[in-house]
Motif scaffolding. Structure first.
Motif, PDB file in Angstrom:
ATOM      1  N   MET A 130      14.260 -13.832 -11.192  1.00 31.35           N
ATOM      2  CA  MET A 130      14.780 -13.947  -9.827  1.00 31.35           C
ATOM      3  C   MET A 130      13.784 -14.723  -8.963  1.00 31.35           C
ATOM      4  O   MET A 130      13.059 -14.172  -8.145  1.00 31.35           O
ATOM      5  N   ALA A 131      13.709 -16.018  -9.176  1.00 26.43           N
ATOM      6  CA  ALA A 131      12.929 -16.907  -8.309  1.00 26.43           C
ATOM      7  C   ALA A 131      11.515 -16.408  -8.084  1.00 26.43           C
ATOM      8  O   ALA A 131      10.949 -16.551  -7.015  1.00 26.43           O
ATOM      9  N   GLY A 132      10.945 -15.825  -9.135  1.00 27.56           N
ATOM     10  CA  GLY A 132       9.563 -15.377  -9.037  1.00 27.56           C
ATOM     11  C   GLY A 132       9.359 -14.037  -8.374  1.00 27.56           C
ATOM     12  O   GLY A 132       8.214 -13.599  -8.249  1.00 27.56           O
ATOM     13  N   ALA A 133      10.422 -13.378  -7.942  1.00 28.71           N
ATOM     14  CA  ALA A 133      10.263 -12.069  -7.304  1.00 28.71           C
ATOM     15  C   ALA A 133       9.698 -11.067  -8.302  1.00 28.71           C
ATOM     16  O   ALA A 133      10.074 -11.049  -9.472  1.00 28.71           O
ATOM     17  N   ARG A 134       8.773 -10.242  -7.831  1.00 27.56           N
ATOM     18  CA  ARG A 134       8.171  -9.222  -8.675  1.00 27.56           C
ATOM     19  C   ARG A 134       7.994  -7.943  -7.864  1.00 27.56           C
ATOM     20  O   ARG A 134       8.121  -7.951  -6.642  1.00 27.56           O
ATOM     21  N   ILE A 135       7.694  -6.875  -8.550  1.00 28.24           N
ATOM     22  CA  ILE A 135       7.519  -5.561  -7.938  1.00 28.24           C
ATOM     23  C   ILE A 135       6.073  -5.134  -8.116  1.00 28.24           C
ATOM     24  O   ILE A 135       5.545  -5.170  -9.230  1.00 28.24           O
ATOM     25  N   GLU A 136       5.429  -4.756  -7.030  1.00 28.46           N
ATOM     26  CA  GLU A 136       4.060  -4.261  -7.078  1.00 28.46           C
ATOM     27  C   GLU A 136       4.010  -2.865  -6.471  1.00 28.46           C
ATOM     28  O   GLU A 136       4.712  -2.570  -5.500  1.00 28.46           O
ATOM     29  N   ARG A 137       3.147  -2.023  -7.045  1.00 24.89           N
ATOM     30  CA  ARG A 137       2.970  -0.656  -6.525  1.00 24.89           C
ATOM     31  C   ARG A 137       1.563  -0.484  -5.975  1.00 24.89           C
ATOM     32  O   ARG A 137       0.582  -0.854  -6.615  1.00 24.89           O
ATOM     33  N   LEU A 138       1.483   0.069  -4.790  1.00 29.44           N
ATOM     34  CA  LEU A 138       0.229   0.487  -4.178  1.00 29.44           C
ATOM     35  C   LEU A 138       0.324   1.981  -3.925  1.00 29.44           C
ATOM     36  O   LEU A 138       1.325   2.446  -3.378  1.00 29.44           O
ATOM     37  N   ILE A 139      -0.692   2.744  -4.329  1.00 30.46           N
ATOM     38  CA  ILE A 139      -0.700   4.186  -4.088  1.00 30.46           C
ATOM     39  C   ILE A 139      -1.631   4.478  -2.922  1.00 30.46           C
ATOM     40  O   ILE A 139      -2.796   4.065  -2.931  1.00 30.46           O
ATOM     41  N   THR A 140      -1.112   5.156  -1.913  1.00 31.81           N
ATOM     42  CA  THR A 140      -1.917   5.562  -0.767  1.00 31.81           C
ATOM     43  C   THR A 140      -1.872   7.082  -0.646  1.00 31.81           C
ATOM     44  O   THR A 140      -0.939   7.727  -1.120  1.00 31.81           O
ATOM     45  N   SER A 141      -2.872   7.637  -0.002  1.00 34.35           N
ATOM     46  CA  SER A 141      -3.000   9.096   0.090  1.00 34.35           C
ATOM     47  C   SER A 141      -3.121   9.538   1.541  1.00 34.35           C
ATOM     48  O   SER A 141      -3.714   8.837   2.366  1.00 34.35           O
ATOM     49  N   GLY A 142      -2.571  10.713   1.828  1.00 33.00           N
ATOM     50  CA  GLY A 142      -2.642  11.244   3.183  1.00 33.00           C
ATOM     51  C   GLY A 142      -1.984  12.598   3.263  1.00 33.00           C
ATOM     52  O   GLY A 142      -1.992  13.365   2.299  1.00 33.00           O
ATOM     53  N   LYS A 143      -1.383  12.893   4.414  1.00 38.21           N
ATOM     54  CA  LYS A 143      -0.799  14.199   4.687  1.00 38.21           C
ATOM     55  C   LYS A 143       0.702  14.080   4.917  1.00 38.21           C
ATOM     56  O   LYS A 143       1.182  13.115   5.531  1.00 38.21           O
ATOM     57  N   PHE A 144       1.431  15.067   4.428  1.00 36.53           N
ATOM     58  CA  PHE A 144       2.842  15.232   4.777  1.00 36.53           C
ATOM     59  C   PHE A 144       2.951  16.499   5.598  1.00 36.53           C
ATOM     60  O   PHE A 144       2.492  17.563   5.178  1.00 36.53           O
TER      61      PHE A 144
END
Length: 210
Positions: A1-15
């Protein structure tokens, strides 16, 4: 798909909700190419998300729902990048609990299509975990971004305010399990799964009141 890719970043905090607070790790999903991207769920750390974007044009900040752990970094990220924050209108009451000074810039609607780097993401309204919860289906990437609606092992939690178990089961059954079985489910927390892996367990979830 025209170079589209999926990247994941994990962040941490409070819910925080209903008077309780929990430590959480969130998945921030970036969909795009080397030039442009959208961010799905700007959680906790706007600086980390901006660094991951690495100068790419941010087209939108898409919120799968308005629990604070999924939207906490959205206002700063929007200010820094000029990208609009998009949220389903049914989640505005939750949004206002933690972001009373800054409204979203636009409303997500069922069937709406968001295009980035040649990839098309279709908004699926999937209430239950929250009234305005949505998933994003990107068929060209064989991907579903499920927020907290569907995880590896079952539905999202429904034991707190604004949530409802029968509603989330209906959303998953009617909106998600009809997708191709090899669709990869990119979740709001934890590891990926597939529609095919989760579909056989629907009745088990119902019987267990998951």
């Amino acid at each position: 798909m025209a170079g589209a890719r999926i990247e994941r970043l994990i962040t941490s905090g409070k819910f925080s909700l209903d008077g309780g607070t929990w430590d959480v790790d969130n998945n921030v999903w970036i969909v795009g190419d080397d030039e442009e991207a959208v961010v799905i769920d700007a959680a906790h750390d706007a600086g980390a998300i901006a660094r991951a974007l690495d100068g790419r044009t941010l087209r939108a900040i898409v919120c799968t729902h308005a629990h604070n752990d999924h939207i906490g970094a959205a206002p700063d990220l929007a200010t820094w990048t000029g990208a609009p924050i998009l949220l389903h209108a049914d989640d505005l009451p939750l949004w206002k609990q933690t972001q009373p000074e800054r409204a979203p810039d636009g409303a997500l609607t069922d069937g709406q299509r968001i295009t980035v780097a040649g990839a098309e993401l279709t908004v699926l309204h999937t209430p239950g975990h929250a009234p305005g919860a949505v998933c994003l289906h990107a068929p060209g990437l064989s991907a579903l971004f499920s927020g907290d609606t569907l995880f590896a092992g079952g539905p999202g939690a429904t034991g707190r305010s604004y949530s409802d178990f029968p509603t989330i089961i209906a959303s998953i059954s009617e909106r998600l399990l009809s997708l191709p079985g090899d669709t990869v489910v990119h979740t709001g927390h934890g590891e990926n799964t597939t529609i095919g892996a989760e579909a056989p367990h629907l009745q088990e979830w119902i019987d267990r009141g998951f």
